[in-house]
Design a protein around this motif. Structure first.
Motif, PDB file in Angstrom:
ATOM      1  N   LYS A  17     -57.250  44.801 -55.368  1.00  9.36           N
ATOM      2  CA  LYS A  17     -57.997  43.795 -56.110  1.00  9.36           C
ATOM      3  C   LYS A  17     -59.286  43.458 -55.357  1.00  9.36           C
ATOM      4  CE  LYS A  17     -57.552  39.375 -58.421  1.00  9.36           C
ATOM      5  NZ  LYS A  17     -56.929  38.067 -58.389  1.00  9.36           N
ATOM      6  N   ARG A  18     -59.190  43.482 -54.033  1.00  6.71           N
ATOM      7  CA  ARG A  18     -60.382  43.205 -53.223  1.00  6.71           C
ATOM      8  C   ARG A  18     -61.404  44.322 -53.378  1.00  6.71           C
ATOM      9  NH1 ARG A  18     -59.132  43.379 -47.726  1.00  6.71           N
ATOM     10  NH2 ARG A  18     -61.383  43.505 -47.364  1.00  6.71           N
ATOM     11  N   GLN A  19     -60.918  45.543 -53.221  1.00  2.61           N
ATOM     12  CA  GLN A  19     -61.857  46.665 -53.373  1.00  2.61           C
ATOM     13  C   GLN A  19     -61.076  47.939 -53.641  1.00  2.61           C
ATOM     14  OE1 GLN A  19     -62.336  46.611 -48.732  1.00  2.61           O
ATOM     15  NE2 GLN A  19     -63.556  48.286 -49.610  1.00  2.61           N
TER      16      GLN A  19
ATOM     17  N   ARG B  67     -52.662  43.919 -54.558  1.00  2.00           N
ATOM     18  CA  ARG B  67     -53.466  42.837 -53.977  1.00  2.00           C
ATOM     19  C   ARG B  67     -54.645  43.411 -53.189  1.00  2.00           C
ATOM     20  NH1 ARG B  67     -56.422  40.001 -53.233  1.00  2.00           N
ATOM     21  NH2 ARG B  67     -56.560  37.907 -52.342  1.00  2.00           N
ATOM     22  N   THR B  68     -54.336  44.480 -52.432  1.00  3.73           N
ATOM     23  CA  THR B  68     -55.388  45.109 -51.628  1.00  3.73           C
ATOM     24  C   THR B  68     -56.464  45.726 -52.516  1.00  3.73           C
ATOM     25  OG1 THR B  68     -53.630  45.669 -50.088  1.00  3.73           O
ATOM     26  CG2 THR B  68     -55.787  46.671 -49.703  1.00  3.73           C
TER      27      THR B  68
END
Lengths: 890, 113
Positions: free
Chosen positions: B23-25, B20-21
């Protein structure tokens, strides 16, 4: 990511990981230092927050592992270490397995060369052999040329039939003559086989299919290499074949050796061009059955389908030619199963069963031995297993560990066995060659290793590993750690379980070795029967030399003169008792067959085979061969070609044609139902003619003086050692004509011991004998081992029993009661199996051997006695136990 | 045997959070762990090291990919990036996690009343 790539890139992955973690820690430390914490404390804090670096690295690396494979290799490494530590045990196991696997490898490669390797032609499964079988006769015979043409024409919608006939002659290049074993082939022989020339060309359709056509020669590859030194320029060369000019047109491919099994033909000639001469009845006479018929069947035509189609053709021909096709049945046999000759097809299942079954049984016994050894070892390693389980090793992992040990053992055994197999093949191959080779045909039984043999050995290895290892592996997987560790000695924990498994091993080992021994002694009895079978002649002291002056261009008159001079010269040599001439040689070269018509009986007798074999002999033949005459007279010089034709029949033929009548003076014809007739002047004793058979065969003799043949064999009986006669006879031959080729020269004893005689029986008996002894030795070691172990386990108990008053006889009863029960059960199982097996291989057993209760009883008692001895030695050890010693021991 | 650092998380939770993390960057390991800690308000007591085995598993499954490069602070770092397969995997995991959470919440709510 590709798994294999991962496996090889792992070093880099791990380095990346270490770098990354180092960088992580440094970044953390720097951040903390930047926040004003002293470097030393920062380092400690960073490490604290990160956790155990080593553990993290290990866990991270584990993500990349291929667990099953890697632990498998680890297991193998561990197993290798364990086995290296006990070299004695490893040697015994590997040798035992090598024996079992080696025997299987060697025998399978013979079988492979014999039955499994296909002809080196495209789609070999379409090639089938046609074998003519007569009513009242189990042997298969060949076809006449008119028969061949009829079958070819009628069957051409579903097959292409072709034929060949063997011949031996001479091929001369520039006055240098070489012996030449050839196949005279129909013009479609090569096109139907679909093979292509190595150089030049092969015979093409319509070429040399008529008498008088120019003669062409196709050379076999090895003959070309040997006698033409592989010269490419030999194509188009003029040579002489049997004295006739011929042209070399090509060479067959390297791996093609002709369609006669196990022999390497020197060359191929067109059938048509070869059969010349106005008197040649080959083309028209249905009784000249000289051709071996093969066919390439359409794709998808199974053997059964081919058989039914050929049956239809046979029925149609029987209507067309009621006279000669009467009672004929044509069997279609896959080419592989008709090696070396179609008549073996009925033996093949028994022989294959024997050849595969007995060695497999030896392997099973070897495996049982090794399984037992492993089980005993597992018992002594019980503590190790218990500790591993207690420390968290999973049972499945332990089972894998034990299995990988047995796999390693099986592989070592397999490798050693393969070596043993190759050595055994070398030895037996040269033995086989010495028995079966003839002077003229290059013998070539191909029992090389190929992928089939390798696959067979590999299968044996894997089955062995599983079979041998599974039981002990399961046993160690079931180890109960608390019980095993609590026990004062590893032996105590074993007393309860595992005895069952070992009992079963003993039962199977004893049963297996009993089966081997019974089969071996049955085959031995069968061999003895074959050796003492009534041959009808006396083979010892007789030399047999085959000649054919026609090959070097002799005409009938010159041939007769040649033979007369040869006979006279040989007779005048010192030590010669008699010398005679004949056409056929019993048990080697059966001669011609003919359909018989009895004068006054228009229909054939019900017992009468379609065709009866006969020999052409001179008056002294019966004396030289010592064939007793029972009635009438022998041939005499007065039976010349102008005198009335005469014959001597054997007992069986006399009883078949004239049951209950006096055969002397009776007349029969082998030409037509209207004569000309031949008078029976004598009755000779029955004998063996084609191959050893307990059933009496009909046979008759005609005088050579009334029936000319160029091909004859000279029989010489002498009181001198018969082996030395060969040279003496050769000298006489050279003196008459230095160019006369000798087709074959061997003693009648060699013939009787050969392929048509006792060879097959001897082969089967010695094979089974060797396997029986190996099996017996293995089983004895097995029984001894099991009982020894049992005694060892119970020493303590025996000590206590003796201390409280048990006598030696009580101990004997105790131990032998326990050890002999499985032996008895094994004997029982073995007898039942042996009876079943003997029934399956009835064809190989001659005489009464199959049901001989004496053999069964003697072998069983023998094995029981030996097993008793094997178990008595350790039992005696138990009886001698000193109670004080036994009790102090713990 | 469960590893101590995973005791408080259910299997796959760490991986899900990493994905998830990412996915942001794209981030490197240290930044990743700091981000997770910060975002969870230090409620999740994870050892920093426990991140690495999880990252290696994700690498092996081709859910993320890694490349060495130089960070803004001039440090040699290994940057992790979400792959397409990783994105799909994350979606599936999140949705099944939400279902599970819903179920647990309901049971817990029922228990209270």
């Amino acid at each position: 990511m590709n798994r294999l790539k991962q496996l090889f890139l792992r070093r880099r992955l791990y380095n990346d990981l270490s770098d990354e973690i180092r960088e992580h820690l440094e970044e953390k430390i720097e951040e903390l230092v930047a926040n004003g914490i002293p470097r030393r404390e920062a380092t400690a804090a960073a490490r604290r927050e990160f956790g155990n670096v080593t553990l993290v690295e290990r866990d991270s690396r584990e993500a990349w592992r291929w667990p099953s494979i890697e632990s498998f290799f680890a297991d193998l490494r561990f197993a290798a270490r364990i086995l290296r530590k006990s070299p004695g045990f490893t040697c015994v196991v590997v040798l035992t397995l090598a024996l079992g696997i080696g025997v299987n490898t060697a025998i399978f490669s013979v079988l492979n060369g014999w039955l499994l390797r296909p002809l080196p032609v495209p789609d070999p499964e379409q090639i089938m052999i046609l074998a003519a079988q007569q009513k009242n006769d189990a042997t298969a015979s060949n076809f006449s040329y008119p028969d061949f043409l009829d079958f070819q024409k009628q069957a051409n919608s579903f097959s292409e039939l072709f034929a060949y006939e063997l011949g031996i002659g001479g091929l001369s290049v520039k006055d240098k003559a070489n012996e030449f074993a050839y196949a005279a082939v129909t013009d479609n022989y090569f096109s139907a086989l679909r093979i292509h020339p190595f150089i030049g060309r092969l015979l093409i359709s319509g070429e040399g299919d008529k008498p008088g056509d120019p003669l062409m020669v196709v050379l076999g590859y090895s003959y070309w290499q040997k006698n033409f030194a592989g010269d490419q320029g030999c194509v188009g060369k003029q040579v002489l074949v049997n004295g006739r000019p011929a042209t070399v047109v090509g060479v067959t491919p390297k791996d093609f050796h002709g369609t006669l099994f196990a022999f390497d033909l020197d060359g191929y000639l067109p059938l048509g061009a070869l059969k010349t001469g106005a008197s040649n009845t080959f083309w028209t006479d249905r009784r000249e059955r000289e051709l071996t018929l093969l066919g390439r069947f359409r794709p998808g035509v199974s053997v059964a389908k081919a058989q039914s189609l050929i049956d239809l053709v046979t029925a149609r021909l029987a209507v067309q030619y009621p006279d000669s096709a009467n009672g004929l049945r044509v069997r279609v046999i896959r080419e592989k199963f008709a090696r070396p000759a179609p008549f073996v097809a009925s033996f093949v299942p028994s022989i294959v069963g024997l050849f595969l079954g007995l060695p497999a049984l030896v392997l099973v016994i070897a495996c049982l031995n090794v399984a037992n050894l492993l089980l005993v070892r597992g018992a002594s390693r019980q503590r190790e297993m218990a500790i591993r389980i207690a420390l968290g090793g999973s049972p499945s992992r332990l089972i894998r560990q034990v299995l990988s040990e047995s796999l390693l053992l099986a592989f070592l055994g397999g490798a050693a066995g393969m070596l043993m197999g190759i050595c055994a093949l070398r030895v037996s191959g040269s033995l086989l060659r010495s028995v079966t080779s003839t002077a003229n045909f290059a013998y070539r039984l191909d029992s090389r290793f190929d992928w089939r043999v390798f696959l067979c050995t590999l299968t044996a290895v894997f089955l062995t590993a599983v079979f041998v290892g599974l039981w002990p592996a399961m046993a160690s997987g079931r180890t109960d750690p608390s019980a095993a560790l609590r026990a004062s000695s590893p032996k105590d924990s074993l007393l309860a379980g595992r005895q069952g498994a070992r009992g079963v091993f003993v039962v199977l080992q004893v049963a297996g070795s009993l089966v081997l021994l019974i089969i071996a002694s049955l085959l031995l009895g069968s061999l003895r029967y074959a050796e003492h079978m009534n041959l009808g002649f006396e083979p010892d002291g007789v030399l047999n030399v085959m000649l054919d002056p026609h090959q070097i261009g002799y005409d009938e008159n010159r041939t007769n003169l040649f033979y007369r001079e040869l006979q006279n010269r040989v007779r005048s040599l010192p030590g010669i008792e008699s010398a005679s001439l004949g056409f056929a040689v019993p048990l080697m070269f059966p001669g011609h067959t003919a359909h018989l018509y009895v004068q006054g009986h228009p229909l054939p007798r019900p017992q009468q085979p379609r065709d009866t074999a006969f020999n052409l002999v001179d008056p002294s033949y019966f004396e030289t061969m010592r064939i007793p005459l029972l009635q009438g007279r022998l041939f005499a010089d007065a039976d010349s070609d102008t005198a009335p034709p005469v014959a001597i029949v054997n007992q069986t033929l006399a009883n078949t044609l004239w049951p209950g009548e006096n055969p002397l003076g009776q007349r029969f014809s082998f030409t037509s139902s209207t004569g000309p007739y031949i008078s029976v002047v004598g009755v000779a004793r029955d004998g063996q003619y084609f191959f050893l058979s307990p059933d009496p065969q009909p046979y008759f003799y005609l005088p050579l003086s009334q029936n000319f043949t160029s091909f004859r064999s000279l029989q010489v009986r002498s009181s001198l050692p018969v082996e030395s006669l060969g040279n003496t006879v050769n000298e006489q031959l050279r003196a008459i004509d230095p160019h006369m080729p000798v087709i074959d020269s061997r003693t009648m004893r060699q013939v009787v011991d050969g392929l048509g005689g006792t060879f097959v029986f001897r082969l089967a008996a010695s094979l089974a004998g060797v396997l029986g002894i190996v099996g017996l030795a293995l089983a004895l070691v097995g029984v001894y081992g099991v009982v020894s172990f049992l005694v060892c386990l119970r020493t303590h108990e025996v000590g206590i029993r003796m201390a409280i008053g048990a006598g030696r006889s009580d101990i004997l009863k105790l131990i032998s009661g326990q050890s002999l029960r499985p032996v008895l059960a094994g004997l029982f199982v073995g007898i039942v199996l042996a009876i079943l097996l003997a029934r399956a291989m009835a064809k190989l057993l001659l005489g009464l051997a199959r049901t001989d209760p004496l053999t069964y009883a003697v072998v069983t008692i023998l094995l029981a006695a030996v097993a008793l001895l094997a178990s008595y030695i350790p039992t005696r050890r138990a009886m001698r136990v000193d109670p004080m010693e036994a009790l102090r021991y713990e | 045997m469960k590893k101590p650092e995973q005791r408080d998380l259910f299997p796959g939770a760490l991986e899900m959070m990493i994905l998830r993390t990412l996915k942001r960057q794209p981030l490197h390991g240290y930044a990743l762990v700091q981000h997770i800690k910060r975002t969870s308000n230090d409620l999740l007591q994870i050892e920093e090291g426990s991140l690495y085995p999880a990252l290696q598993r994700l690498l092996k499954e081709d859910l993320v990919k890694a490349e060495w490069s130089i960070s803004s602070t001039n440090r040699r770092v290994r940057i992790y990036k979400l792959t397409a397969a990783g994105a799909r995997h994350l979606e599936r995991q999140v949705s099944s996690f939400e279902k599970m959470l819903e179920g647990i919440t309901r049971v817990l709510a029922r228990g209270e009343s």
